[in-house]
Write an enzyme that holds these catalytic residues in place. Structure first.
Site, PDB file in Angstrom:
ATOM      1  CB  CYS A  75      -0.887  -0.036   1.239  1.00  0.00           C
ATOM      2  SG  CYS A  75      -1.437   1.582   1.792  1.00  0.00           S
ATOM      3  CD  GLU A  76       0.200   5.021  -4.330  1.00  0.00           C
ATOM      4  OE1 GLU A  76       1.079   4.609  -5.095  1.00  0.00           O
ATOM      5  OE2 GLU A  76      -0.674   5.823  -4.678  1.00  0.00           O
ATOM      6  CG  HIS A  77      -2.509   5.806   0.909  1.00  0.00           C
ATOM      7  ND1 HIS A  77      -3.841   5.520   0.725  1.00  0.00           N
ATOM      8  CD2 HIS A  77      -2.151   6.644  -0.085  1.00  0.00           C
ATOM      9  CE1 HIS A  77      -4.274   6.167  -0.348  1.00  0.00           C
ATOM     10  NE2 HIS A  77      -3.274   6.845  -0.860  1.00  0.00           N
ATOM     11  CG  HIS A  78      -0.897   3.203   5.704  1.00  0.00           C
ATOM     12  ND1 HIS A  78      -2.029   3.146   4.912  1.00  0.00           N
ATOM     13  CD2 HIS A  78      -1.176   4.073   6.702  1.00  0.00           C
ATOM     14  CE1 HIS A  78      -2.952   3.945   5.402  1.00  0.00           C
ATOM     15  NE2 HIS A  78      -2.477   4.522   6.483  1.00  0.00           N
ATOM     16  CD  GLN A 117      -8.120  -4.417  -3.409  1.00  0.00           C
ATOM     17  OE1 GLN A 117      -7.820  -4.314  -2.216  1.00  0.00           O
ATOM     18  NE2 GLN A 117      -9.159  -5.126  -3.818  1.00  0.00           N
ATOM     19  CG  HIS A 145      -5.776  -3.155   1.926  1.00  0.00           C
ATOM     20  ND1 HIS A 145      -5.144  -2.265   1.103  1.00  0.00           N
ATOM     21  CD2 HIS A 145      -6.646  -3.852   1.150  1.00  0.00           C
ATOM     22  CE1 HIS A 145      -5.623  -2.391  -0.124  1.00  0.00           C
ATOM     23  NE2 HIS A 145      -6.532  -3.342  -0.116  1.00  0.00           N
ATOM     24  CB  CYS A 147      -2.651   0.101   6.119  1.00  0.00           C
ATOM     25  SG  CYS A 147      -3.621   0.010   4.618  1.00  0.00           S
TER      26      CYS A 147
HETATM   27 ZN    ZN Z   1      -2.745   1.705   3.483  1.00  0.00          ZN
END
Ligand code: ZN
Length: 188
Positions: A75-78, A117, A145, A147
């Site tokens: 996941c590119e956010h976390h 995703q 996920h 995250c």
């Molecule tokens: Zn994430």
């Protein structure tokens, strides 16, 4: 990939969270993370077209479905993993089909990079549409996920489903319903 820079950054993170990066058990951690990054982000430099093996099977314009292609992404956010399975269905045009094992390679190529995703799902569908020009293609991804499940909502076991429909899978109700039935989750 600049592994020395990753090593320095991981060492910084260890210090920032209050750890001692020189503790014996952590000494090799920055190097291990750098080696791992090279592998789990290899899709950034890989050309998905190198995995294309297109066959010509005249007369075969029936729907082809492949379920449960394993998928590991980040996941590119976390920067923590999301993982699950991809299901792909397509209706060839003029008998143009793709090697079954290649579909897994294509999925993994788009997964091995910082990702979302939803974008992963559309990238695979768009790539197949562009490369083999099928009458229709459907991609469904079900993933957990970390995250979401190890932090935040802590919704353990909760899976996110995304889909991308192109061509007849979008416009033709019968083709769409056939694809979605074939790709639908097994009863758990
Ligand atoms: Zn994430």
């Amino acid at each position: 990939m600049d592994k020395e820079r990753i090593k320095a950054a991981v060492r910084e993170i260890l210090i920032a969270i209050g750890e001692n990066p020189d503790r014996a058990e952590l000494k090799e951690t920055p190097r291990r993370v750098a080696d791992m990054c090279e592998e789990i982000f290899s899709g950034l430099t890989e050309n998905p077209e190198s995995h294309l093996k297109i066959f010509n099977e005249k007369e075969n314009d029936e729907m082809i479905t492949v379920r449960d292609i394993p998928l590991y992404s980040v996941c590119e956010h976390h920067l923590v993993p999301f993982f699950g399975v991809a299901h792909i269905a397509y209706i060839p045009r003029d008998g143009k089909v793709i090697g079954l094992s290649k579909l897994a390679r294509i999925v993994s190529c788009f997964a091995r990079r910082p990702q979302l995703q939803e974008r992963l799902t559309t990238q695979i569908a768009d790539f197949l549409e562009k490369q083999i020009n099928p009458q229709g293609v459907a991609v469904i991804i079900e993933a957990e996920h970390l995250c979401m499940t190890m932090r935040g909502a802590r919704a353990a076991g909760c899976r996110t489903q995304t889909s991308a429909l192109r061509g007849r899978m979008k416009s033709d109700a019968r083709a769409r319903s056939e694809a979605l039935t074939l790709l639908a989750s097994k009863q758990r």
